[in-house]
Design an enzyme around this catalytic site. Structure first.
Site, short mmCIF file in Angstrom:
data_model
loop_
_atom_site.label_atom_id
_atom_site.label_comp_id
_atom_site.label_asym_id
_atom_site.label_seq_id
_atom_site.Cartn_x
_atom_site.Cartn_y
_atom_site.Cartn_z
N GLY A 55 -10.28 -3.15 3.02
CA GLY A 55 -9.37 -3.37 4.00
C GLY A 55 -9.15 -2.04 4.78
N ASP A 56 -8.15 -1.69 5.39
CA ASP A 56 -8.08 -0.39 5.95
C ASP A 56 -7.91 0.80 5.47
OD1 ASP A 56 -4.60 0.37 6.62
OD2 ASP A 56 -5.42 -1.62 5.68
N THR A 81 0.61 -1.13 0.24
CA THR A 81 0.09 -0.01 -0.16
C THR A 81 0.96 1.24 0.23
OG1 THR A 81 -1.74 -1.14 1.15
CG2 THR A 81 -1.72 1.20 1.46
N GLY A 119 0.32 -2.05 6.10
CA GLY A 119 0.59 -3.34 6.78
C GLY A 119 -0.65 -4.26 6.59
#
Lengths: 310, 311
Positions: B199-200, B169, B221
């Protein structure tokens, strides 16, 4: 003090003719969640049960009764979070499912992911044997009427929506001190296709942590997101604020920093709880020590035995 | 007021064969973003420029070079946030857009929403004249091969070593001359992820957060772990309590490791110009520019300094 469940059915301005249904709906869902807890069920089981009932109740903006997108479709968001493991499951912009909160739980329990969206969420639902329901079964006359009204130029859907059709949610702490939260919604009236609000965003629509507590939020989604409201309230609790003070601080900050109104239900692992809101009203109910608590307007706090009928 | 820009190109066990390209990529992106700040541009403009540079660089898992989902398709997530107003824009699971970070900015500036996903995001892109790019032009040979390889892995084994997964990312944070902070993050997500996995990265408070009262953060991560601890917002809560950018990052990443067994990295900048690049994975490609000095690193405790040539 334990167990406790607290439920909300939306913050805003609920018209009188709808408030009776809102109140009986949250009370009924609270009773159901409490019965799960008293029967030895977990806080996760309790919040999912409470929110499932509200999704099935056409009076709320979740599941059946959801608001429509600008194109007249139903797209729903939901989240669950387990305070013991910080495990979480969410679905966003999912269609043709009767109970998004249950699908969110399946995401948490059966996948290594935290959030699935749209067609991906539907594919997953099929793989889990979750039935697809026709969109028509989720659309109420009331939702359709509000949608048409807000297609008119100059309409203000955000203002129109506040409270009349509420996001639903619940928090609970079970006899073992585990906390959980769940939130579910059809989103904002006449939203753009694919719009995702606060509900499925961890820390915004809800958050649960056995070390601090659990929160479920409702109100103007974009404002809740900007201040990560659920997580903010828990930060205040980590700093020593009570459930009530922390909730009020979070809501006040959202109002002053980004001009957003909303409401929250909050619980800590010891069984302290609060139902607070900066909007005019929020339909809420809680159950603790066989007592049902509930209210709608600011300052209201009614109680009765949980055994008494609505 | 000192302007600072920090970028990251992913926190994971970056293999040696990708190391040089990753470090060159973050250095280039940092210089590009910083030149925006030097010309008096805003933190928001700077982070967008830096992230666009990495989206266009096929070595990173964002925009061009993105990882493929289990169906062999590209689904992209991005977020951008303005610390002055707390305005935010995000896209998730958007397909065939070369620069998702710019689309996220358009969501912030041209709609009353914060996040659009999937088809809705693509329809919005069309409505504002943002071109759709064919999948083939976004997918590299490398990603296609990795996708085929991973289809054969036992999922359980991979789960145990989430820091070994590619997590490239990309992201940037900046503080401009006016003291405004901003963040941006962009990704193709986890290789072979389920269709529609979010995802985040596009989730406010997790993949990134920016607030003039405390600072700006961009994370990378193991996405699911970052979400569980709302990593970006957690780091800023420590800064709000008086911790330094470096300590706040270290504490938060250690918490993520101990509480949910997740590894990752974060870049942080504060309004007075403090900055940090911290990671608990084996490596993280990062670079920062401050006062015409370029800092960068890859391995733990590595910090190389280069003077930028003056114009």
């Amino acid at each position: 003090m334990l167990p406790v469940v607290v439920v909300h059915g939306g913050a805003g301005h609920i018209p009188k003719e709808r408030s009776k249904n809102s109140m009986s709906g949250v009370c009924s869902a609270t009773r159901a969640g409490y019965a799960v807890l008293k029967g030895g069920g977990s806080s996760m089981d309790a919040v999912v049960e409470a929110v499932t009932q509200l999704e099935n109740n056409p009076s709320f903006n979740a599941g059946c009764g959801s608001v429509l997108t600008v194109k007249g479709d139903v797209e729903m968001d939901a989240i669950v979070m387990d305070g013991k493991t910080l495990g979480s499951g969410a679905v966003s912009a999912v269609r043709n499912i009767a109970n998004p909160v249950q699908l969110a739980r399946l995401v948490m329990d059966k996948t290594s992911h935290a959030c699935l969206t749209a067609e991906g969420a539907s594919q997953f639902a099929r793989s889990m044997g979750v039935p697809e329901v026709p969109q028509e079964s989720l659309i109420t006359e009331y939702a359709r009427m509000r949608w048409k009204k807000n297609l008119a130029p100059g309409a203000n859907p955000v203002e129109c929506q506040m409270g009349k059709m509420g996001t639903v949610g619940a928090v609970a702490v079970d006899s073992e001190g585990n906390v959980a939260c769940a939130t579910s919604t059809g989103g904002i009236l006449n939203k753009m296709e694919g719009r995702v609000g606060d509900t499925p965003c961890i820390g915004c629509g809800g958050y649960a942590d056995n070390q601090t507590g659990a929160v479920s939020t409702t109100g103007h989604g974009e404002a809740i997101m900007k201040v990560t409201l659920a997580r903010l309230i828990l930060f205040h609790m980590e700093q020593g604020q009570s459930v009530e003070a922390a909730s009020d601080l979070g809501l006040a900050y959202m109002k002053s920093r980004v001009e957003g109104l909303g409401g929250v239900v909050t619980v800590d692992p010891q069984g302290n709880w609060a139902a607070r809101f900066s909007s005019l009203q929020m339909a809420w109910a809680a159950a603790q020590k066989d007592t049902l608590h509930y209210g709608l307007y600011c300052g209201e706090h009614f109680t009765q035995s949980i055994e008494d009928p609505n | 007021m000192s302007a600072v820009l920090v970028v990251h190109g992913g926190a994971w066990a970056i293999p040696d064969k990708l190391a040089k390209a990753s470090v060159d990529g973050v250095k280039g992106a940092a210089c590009e973003g910083f030149s925006v700040l030097k010309e008096g541009g805003s933190a928001l403009d700077a982070v967008e420029a830096a992230v666009r540079s990495m989206e266009d660089n096929a070595v990173f898992n964002a925009g061009h070079g993105a990882a493929l989902n289990t169906d062999g398709e590209v689904e992209l997530d991005a977020i951008i946030m303005d610390g002055r107003t707390l305005d935010c824009g995000a896209v998730s699971s958007v397909q065939n857009i070369a620069n998702p970070v710019s689309l996220a900015r358009a969501v912030m500036e041209k709609t009353c929403h914060v996040m659009l996903m999937g088809r809705g995001a693509n329809l919005f892109a069309e409505s504002i004249g943002v071109a759709t790019v064919p999948t083939d032009s976004m997918v590299t040979e490398y990603e296609r091969k990795e996708w085929e390889k991973q289809k054969n892995y036992i999922t359980g084994v991979m789960e145990d070593f989430n820091s070994q997964w590619a997590h490239d990312t990309v992201g940037a944070v900046a503080v401009d001359c006016a003291g405004n902070v901003a963040c941006a993050t962009s990704t193709g997500g986890i290789r072979n992820k389920m269709v529609g996995r979010v995802g985040d990265s596009p989730v406010i408070g997790s993949g990134g957060y920016a607030d003039n009262c405390s600072g700006a953060v961009s994370c990378t991560g193991h996405g699911e772990s970052i979400l569980k601890v709302t990593l970006a917002r957690l780091i800023l809560s420590y800064i709000e309590q008086g911790k330094s950018a470096a300590d706040a990052s270290q504490l938060s990443l250690e918490y993520m490791g101990s509480r949910v067994q997740g590894a990752g990295g974060a870049i942080v900048v504060t309004p007075p110009g403090q900055w940090a690049a911290t990671f608990t994975t084996e490596r993280m490609a990062w670079a920062a520019v401050e006062n015409d000095i370029l800092w960068y690193g890859l391995d733990p405790n590595e910090r190389v300094k280069e003077q930028l040539s003056r114009q």
